[in-house]
Design an enzyme around this catalytic site. Structure first.
Site, PDB file in Angstrom:
ATOM      1  CG  ASP A   1       1.918   7.277  -4.201  1.00  0.00           C
ATOM      2  OD1 ASP A   1       1.888   5.976  -4.422  1.00  0.00           O
ATOM      3  OD2 ASP A   1       0.657   7.583  -3.778  1.00  0.00           O
TER       4      ASP A   1
ATOM      5  CB  CYS B   1       1.903   3.100   1.748  1.00  0.00           C
ATOM      6  SG  CYS B   1       2.466   4.416   0.690  1.00  0.00           S
TER       7      CYS B   1
ATOM      8  CB  CYS C   1       3.994  11.029   4.143  1.00  0.00           C
ATOM      9  SG  CYS C   1       5.222  10.111   2.912  1.00  0.00           S
TER      10      CYS C   1
ATOM     11  CD  GLU D   1      -0.084  10.669  -5.623  1.00  0.00           C
ATOM     12  OE1 GLU D   1      -0.818  10.333  -5.002  1.00  0.00           O
ATOM     13  OE2 GLU D   1       0.964  10.788  -5.042  1.00  0.00           O
TER      14      GLU D   1
ATOM     15  CB  SER E   1       1.361  13.906  -3.818  1.00  0.00           C
ATOM     16  OG  SER E   1       1.613  13.845  -2.203  1.00  0.00           O
TER      17      SER E   1
END
Length: 586
Positions: free
Chosen positions: A99, A140, A212, A463, A489
């Protein structure tokens, strides 16, 4: 079911397995399978290898993003664990769409679709090659639920393992992550950041392999993997670059062979209504991603359990928000790992009655047994005591009203004001909205409406992080609200409501809004409404026409034809309730 022995090893190593109840017998046993065995021998498998259980080791490894780049390394450790425990590992890969790179353009339409492709491709590989068990590694956002959905669908002995979080970057003495860069783009649009400032930030925000770092979708679903019982205790915590992650990978390989030996517990023994409630509770307690309200219903669907957005929201409402994690809080996943990991959150919830301790897990023990000896450390502010929470109800809230008859979702973690009222500023796509935001073509107090971005209408339910981060970077995070039938997100912050259902593409009320309509959001009481009468909405609906799409062939078109409501997880097939047999009944 998990005490019904499926295979009985008569000796150590790979010798002596009784495969009469294992699905791999269809490709390894008897004269009729000589051709299949010949192909296995071409890959240097011995007689012992062939006549042992075959374990699929599935990863989402690719070179698309740092989230997935370490998965191939970890898979080698899983294979060693499988081999050392007496079974034969067979590695394969599937796709991911990341993403952080797909965000803010047409590529994001592929993201949620990829969850279904991941689950489907793992299922097809397992079915086609008759593998007896599965270890799935994912790094992910959509790959985590996609891999777990495949495990529940197949219902073979399975262990999930997260690929691990990234380490935080350092920018002028502050920890930063990928969301810092998206917000930096907003600062650049206002002149607060120069070109050089933005380049400096982008150059340090992502220093290594890993997903992330905040409590965005990847780390949220990693916490879910432990809470729901499909992953080994503590396996979600270590950053991707830590060597200890490889030790958990080997242990996961060994654990799945133990599950073959004992006949379980199998995924559908583990994924129950109570364990789904545990999963929702850890999302709420950590201020996790609103995407969990899509993924948990989808995982439940694979087990034949009804657990929709409203069921998830009910758990959110009763669970305290206790983990001080980004984007609503102060810390990243590495900080949670350093004080003991997700088990610290789970134990605090367990000790105060917010989760079910009697749920069975892949260890063969209950969740409560797995958490024995875990304590909440003192002298830290990463995880707060339940008696002194960051907020008494969850960091994510479900909404309902005449604008969202089938529900909507908002993350309140880090927010102080939980109500908002203002005039609608309507955009027909995220692209239109982002362009307006970049030009600052909106007013303080507006409710920005982005529609035609739902599962069918997008297609693909994009998103909106580029838009929301730009607003936040412009200093408008608390001064405007945003609602969409698309998604956000896990890194989104501010008054942002997603998953508005029914979506615009099928005539939902969000598709009937006009500029200036007064919208009221009340996250305290869980309502989302527009100040229009039923008669006015009906009159507008009579004139409504669906918006045309450019996606009229290929995978995204196929997805749009099959996908259901966000309320039920945006699923594309009937799930376990439609089954007449399971994989192992071949």
């Amino acid at each position: 079911m998990y005490n019904d022995k499926r295979a009985h090893p008569k000796a150590k190593g790979k010798q002596g397995w009784d495969k009469t109840k294992l699905v791999s017998r269809h490709v390894t046993e008897g004269p009729a399978k000589a051709a299949a065995r010949a192909m296995l021998r071409a890959m240097d498998l011995t007689d012992e290898d062939i006549h042992a259980p075959l374990v699929g080791v599935a990863t989402c490894w690719n070179e698309a993003a740092p989230c997935n780049i370490a998965l191939s390394r970890q898979a080698q450790s899983v294979k060693k664990g499988v081999d050392g425990a007496g079974a034969t590992p067979r590695e394969f890969t599937t796709i991911t769409v990341t993403d952080g790179i797909a965000m803010g353009h047409e590529g994001m339409r592929s993201s949620l679709v990829s969850r279904e492709v991941i689950a489907d491709s793992v299922e097809l590989t397992m079915r086609g090659h008759c593998y007896d068990a599965l270890v799935g590694l994912a790094g992910c956002d959509k790959s985590l639920p996609g891999m777990m959905m495949a495990m529940i669908r197949l219902n073979v002995p399975s262990v999930f393992m997260y690929g691990g979080t990234i380490l935080p970057g350092q920018f002028r003495g502050q920890d930063v992550d990928i969301v810092s860069v998206f917000e930096g783009i907003g600062k650049h649009s206002t002149g607060e950041f120069s070109d050089a400032d933005l380049k400096e930030l982008e150059s340090v925000a992502c220093p290594c392999a890993g997903a992330c770092g905040g409590q965005f979708t990847a780390n949220t679903m990693a916490c879910v993997s432990e809470a729901i019982g499909l992953a080994l205790p503590n396996s979600a915590g270590a950053p991707a670059v830590y060597e200890s992650r490889d030790e958990y990978a080997a242990a996961s390989g060994e654990a799945v062979v133990n599950l073959i030996r004992s006949g379980g517990p199998l995924p559908r023994d583990i994924v129950t209504r109570k364990s789904l409630e545990n999963a929702a509770a850890v999302v709420a307690a950590t201020g996790g991603s609103t995407n969990a309200a899509l993924h948990l219903p989808a995982m439940a669907h694979e087990a034949g359990i009804k657990f929709d957005l409203f069921d998830v929201a009910e758990v959110f409402k009763r669970t305290p928000y206790i983990a001080n994690l980004r984007p609503g809080g102060k810390y990243v996943a590495k900080d949670l790992y350093e004080i003991g990991g997700v088990g610290v959150v789970l134990k605090e919830l367990l000790d105060h009655g917010f989760i079910h301790g009697d749920c069975i897990t892949v260890t063969g023990k209950t969740l409560a047994e797995n958490l024995e000896g875990v304590t909440l450390p003192g002298d830290q502010d990463v995880v707060f005591p339940v008696k002194n929470p960051l907020h008494p109800s969850g960091g994510v809230v479900g909404l309902r009203g005449n604008l969202a008859e089938e529900g909507a979702i908002v993350k309140i973690a880090g927010m102080s004001e939980l109500t908002f009222e203002g005039p609608a500023r309507v955009f027909e796509s995220e692209d239109e909205a982002f362009e307006a935001v970049q030009k600052r073509d909106y007013s303080e107090g507006d409710v920005i409406v982005i529609r035609n971005e739902g599962p069918k209408g997008g297609p693909g339910m994009r998103e909106m992080l580029s838009t929301t981060a730009a607003l936040y970077g412009q200093g408008m995070g608390g001064k405007v609200a945003l609602i969409t039938d698309g998604r956000f997100s896990g890194g989104t912050r501010g008054f942002c409501i997603g998953h508005v259902s029914p979506e615009a593409a099928i005539g939902g009320p969000i598709g009937l809004l006009q500029d200036g309509d007064i919208i009221r959001i009340d996250a305290e009481n869980g309502t989302l409404s527009v100040d229009l009468s039923d008669e006015e909405l009906a009159a507008r609906r009579a004139k409504w026409q669906p918006r045309k799409t450019n996606y009229n062939s290929g995978a995204i078109q196929k997805y749009a034809q099959l996908v259901g409501s966000a309320r039920d997880g945006a699923v594309t097939h009937p799930g376990a309730k439609g089954e007449t047999h399971t994989f192992v009944d071949l």
